[in-house]
Scaffold this motif. Sequence first.
Motif, mmCIF file in Angstrom:
data_model
loop_
_atom_site.group_PDB
_atom_site.id
_atom_site.type_symbol
_atom_site.label_atom_id
_atom_site.label_comp_id
_atom_site.label_asym_id
_atom_site.label_seq_id
_atom_site.Cartn_x
_atom_site.Cartn_y
_atom_site.Cartn_z
ATOM 1 N N ALA A 66 6.455 14.220 31.563
ATOM 2 C CA ALA A 66 5.449 13.162 31.634
ATOM 3 C C ALA A 66 4.265 13.503 30.736
ATOM 4 N N THR A 67 3.624 12.484 30.196
ATOM 5 C CA THR A 67 2.431 12.682 29.379
ATOM 6 C C THR A 67 1.286 13.184 30.259
ATOM 7 N N VAL A 68 0.525 14.132 29.753
ATOM 8 C CA VAL A 68 -0.579 14.730 30.510
ATOM 9 C C VAL A 68 -1.891 14.441 29.788
ATOM 10 N N ASP A 69 -2.882 13.993 30.544
ATOM 11 C CA ASP A 69 -4.223 13.741 30.006
ATOM 12 C C ASP A 69 -5.001 15.056 30.019
ATOM 13 N N LEU A 70 -5.394 15.511 28.815
ATOM 14 C CA LEU A 70 -6.099 16.789 28.685
ATOM 15 C C LEU A 70 -7.611 16.609 28.589
ATOM 16 N N SER A 71 -8.089 15.415 28.779
ATOM 17 C CA SER A 71 -9.522 15.134 28.630
ATOM 18 C C SER A 71 -10.371 16.114 29.435
ATOM 19 N N GLY A 72 -11.284 16.784 28.752
ATOM 20 C CA GLY A 72 -12.220 17.665 29.424
ATOM 21 C C GLY A 72 -11.694 19.037 29.769
ATOM 22 N N TRP A 73 -10.385 19.290 29.572
ATOM 23 C CA TRP A 73 -9.871 20.635 29.833
ATOM 24 C C TRP A 73 -10.604 21.627 28.937
ATOM 25 N N ILE A 74 -10.631 22.869 29.331
ATOM 26 C CA ILE A 74 -11.496 23.849 28.685
ATOM 27 C C ILE A 74 -10.686 25.055 28.202
ATOM 28 N N LEU A 75 -10.971 25.462 26.981
ATOM 29 C CA LEU A 75 -10.408 26.691 26.417
ATOM 30 C C LEU A 75 -11.509 27.744 26.353
ATOM 31 N N TYR A 84 -14.749 25.782 24.934
ATOM 32 C CA TYR A 84 -14.341 24.696 24.043
ATOM 33 C C TYR A 84 -13.776 23.589 24.922
ATOM 34 N N ALA A 85 -14.453 22.453 24.961
ATOM 35 C CA ALA A 85 -14.012 21.329 25.791
ATOM 36 C C ALA A 85 -13.138 20.396 24.961
ATOM 37 N N ILE A 86 -11.953 20.099 25.457
ATOM 38 C CA ILE A 86 -11.041 19.187 24.772
ATOM 39 C C ILE A 86 -11.586 17.766 24.873
ATOM 40 N N ALA A 87 -11.539 17.059 23.771
ATOM 41 C CA ALA A 87 -12.166 15.739 23.682
ATOM 42 C C ALA A 87 -11.554 14.742 24.664
ATOM 43 N N LEU A 116 -6.853 28.774 29.411
ATOM 44 C CA LEU A 116 -6.918 27.315 29.544
ATOM 45 C C LEU A 116 -7.263 26.963 30.981
ATOM 46 N N TYR A 117 -8.288 26.107 31.135
ATOM 47 C CA TYR A 117 -8.739 25.684 32.455
ATOM 48 C C TYR A 117 -8.683 24.168 32.565
ATOM 49 N N LEU A 118 -8.556 23.699 33.801
ATOM 50 C CA LEU A 118 -8.750 22.275 34.052
ATOM 51 C C LEU A 118 -10.206 21.913 33.776
ATOM 52 N N ALA A 119 -10.501 20.622 33.828
ATOM 53 C CA ALA A 119 -11.844 20.154 33.488
ATOM 54 C C ALA A 119 -12.920 20.690 34.429
ATOM 55 N N ASP A 120 -12.513 21.184 35.604
ATOM 56 C CA ASP A 120 -13.515 21.745 36.523
ATOM 57 C C ASP A 120 -14.056 23.090 36.042
ATOM 58 N N GLY A 121 -13.400 23.682 35.036
ATOM 59 C CA GLY A 121 -13.860 24.930 34.457
ATOM 60 C C GLY A 121 -13.546 26.166 35.262
ATOM 61 N N THR A 122 -12.911 26.010 36.426
ATOM 62 C CA THR A 122 -12.622 27.157 37.286
ATOM 63 C C THR A 122 -11.133 27.315 37.601
ATOM 64 N N LEU A 124 -7.673 27.954 36.611
ATOM 65 C CA LEU A 124 -6.956 28.525 35.470
ATOM 66 C C LEU A 124 -5.551 27.937 35.394
ATOM 67 N N VAL A 125 -5.209 27.407 34.234
ATOM 68 C CA VAL A 125 -3.894 26.828 34.002
ATOM 69 C C VAL A 125 -2.951 27.843 33.359
ATOM 70 N N ASP A 126 -3.429 28.527 32.319
ATOM 71 C CA ASP A 126 -2.597 29.495 31.611
ATOM 72 C C ASP A 126 -3.497 30.449 30.841
ATOM 73 N N SER A 127 -2.979 31.628 30.553
ATOM 74 C CA SER A 127 -3.741 32.586 29.762
ATOM 75 C C SER A 127 -2.798 33.502 29.005
ATOM 76 N N PHE A 128 -3.327 34.106 27.960
ATOM 77 C CA PHE A 128 -2.545 35.002 27.117
ATOM 78 C C PHE A 128 -3.479 36.049 26.520
ATOM 79 N N SER A 129 -3.084 37.330 26.608
ATOM 80 C CA SER A 129 -3.896 38.430 26.108
ATOM 81 C C SER A 129 -3.146 39.205 25.024
ATOM 82 N N TRP A 130 -3.898 39.839 24.130
ATOM 83 C CA TRP A 130 -3.291 40.634 23.057
ATOM 84 C C TRP A 130 -4.235 41.782 22.684
ATOM 85 N N THR A 131 -3.710 42.760 21.967
ATOM 86 C CA THR A 131 -4.516 43.914 21.561
ATOM 87 C C THR A 131 -4.480 44.150 20.057
ATOM 88 N N SER A 132 -3.906 43.232 19.301
ATOM 89 C CA SER A 132 -3.963 43.312 17.840
ATOM 90 C C SER A 132 -3.908 41.901 17.279
#
Length: 472
Positions: A66-75, A84-87, A116-122, A124-132
């Motif tokens: 299904a299509t997902v509305d990303l309005s206001g989601w936060i990176l 960074y707020a998604i338009a 990546l966060y929902l528009a509430d800013g708290t 957490l939807v997904d995350s990814f970490s790296w060291t290089s």
Amino acid sequence: MTDSRARRWRRSLRLFLVAVAGPTLAVGALTASPAHAAAADDIRINEVVTTGSVNDSVELYNKGTATVDLSGWILKDDNNSSKYAIASGTTLAPGGFVAFDVHNAFGLGSSDQARLYLADGTTLVDSFSWTSHSDPSWSRCPDGTGSFGSAALTLGAANDCDSSGLSATAWPGGSSVATADTKNAFGSDMSGLYQEGSVLWAAQNSGKLWRLVPDGTTAWKADTGNGWTSGKTLKFPGGSGTPDDEGVTLTGSGSSGGVYVASERNADSSGTSRLSVLKYDVSGTATTISASTEWNLTSDLPSVGSNLGLEAITWVPDATLTAAGFKDAATGAAYNPGGYASHTGGVFFVGVEGTGMIYGYVLKDDGTYTRVASVSSGMDGVMELQWEPQASRLWVVCDDTCSGQHRTMAINSSGVLAATAIHNRPTGMSNYNNEGFAVSGSDACSSGTKPVWWSDDSNDSGHALRRGTITC
């Protein structure tokens, strides 16, 4: 472009380490965290670019139905104060990709995190970490569900998860290469080429278009008629600016139907990307010509450095694409030219130097456009694209950044462009900064081979053009 050596230096600084351990994959010390918002389980961070030609970019992928509305989601990165707020109005269709250039909000470091966060800013939807730093991209394979690893940069398109399985082979023609111009006839910055019978069209980065004709041997010279003696100066529509023209092609109407040029920026404002296709009427005698139409693709493509944009362009007829079962990425169905307004009777494929991506566009007569294909070339950069009708294949050319490697691609059984061969440059040709490549037509075949032409942006040894052969 003229700073390929600087690009190679930047690439040489990027390091990469891959290690897999246990049921939870790690790449170096990279970790992919599970989503924490059940309602958003279908949206995933899919690709991260931290350095190189495209800095500080994060791509999202919708693995759901299904299509997902990303309005206001936060990176965010690893700093909670970064945001960074998604338009508003941004949606992501099933199987869709969307990339965000976040450098104005925060930078992605060599040891960092993308969250990546929902528009509430708290939440957490997904995350990814790296060291290089990415080399050049940290990408999930398979898209949306797999583990992160080092891969080709494919922002806005499917990740380059599967190598072509092809090994580089010898050049499919003669090993010898000869100069094909008079010494110092054209100077540096010669780029895209296109052969139209006995005419060779050449784009030069300084905002010039050349009409070249045979010099009576096996070389080319400037046409001396109709104002072409020193090449013609190109302008944007209305006569303003100087296109940094990198690629040139024609449609099935030939030059009488207009010459199409790919430009990466306005040279009068060289720090800003302007990824455009421009159409020129070359029938007159004026030495300066303005584009009759501009298709500015900048907003539709991932951002790149101003000198790393559109380097290549070629045109493929609608009839060829439909016969091959070409899949329209805009609709997800077989390509149907009738579904589009009046256009050129084909699809323009453009290549982006900085990302190595190839995009297909229907350019409509009214100046609008629709993207119908996005595919990775599998190369560090794309300097030239040439469709060869005789063999129904697309030539993809890289310069000295890739040691002069060429690839061929064709439409596969799934309806998408896929690599069919990888060729090293002819052994008789040095590793020149070749940014143009043209293939002769079938009428030029003799004893099983036909001529091909390269343009050397650096004008090595005073020569901008060289001649070789390929099998017919």
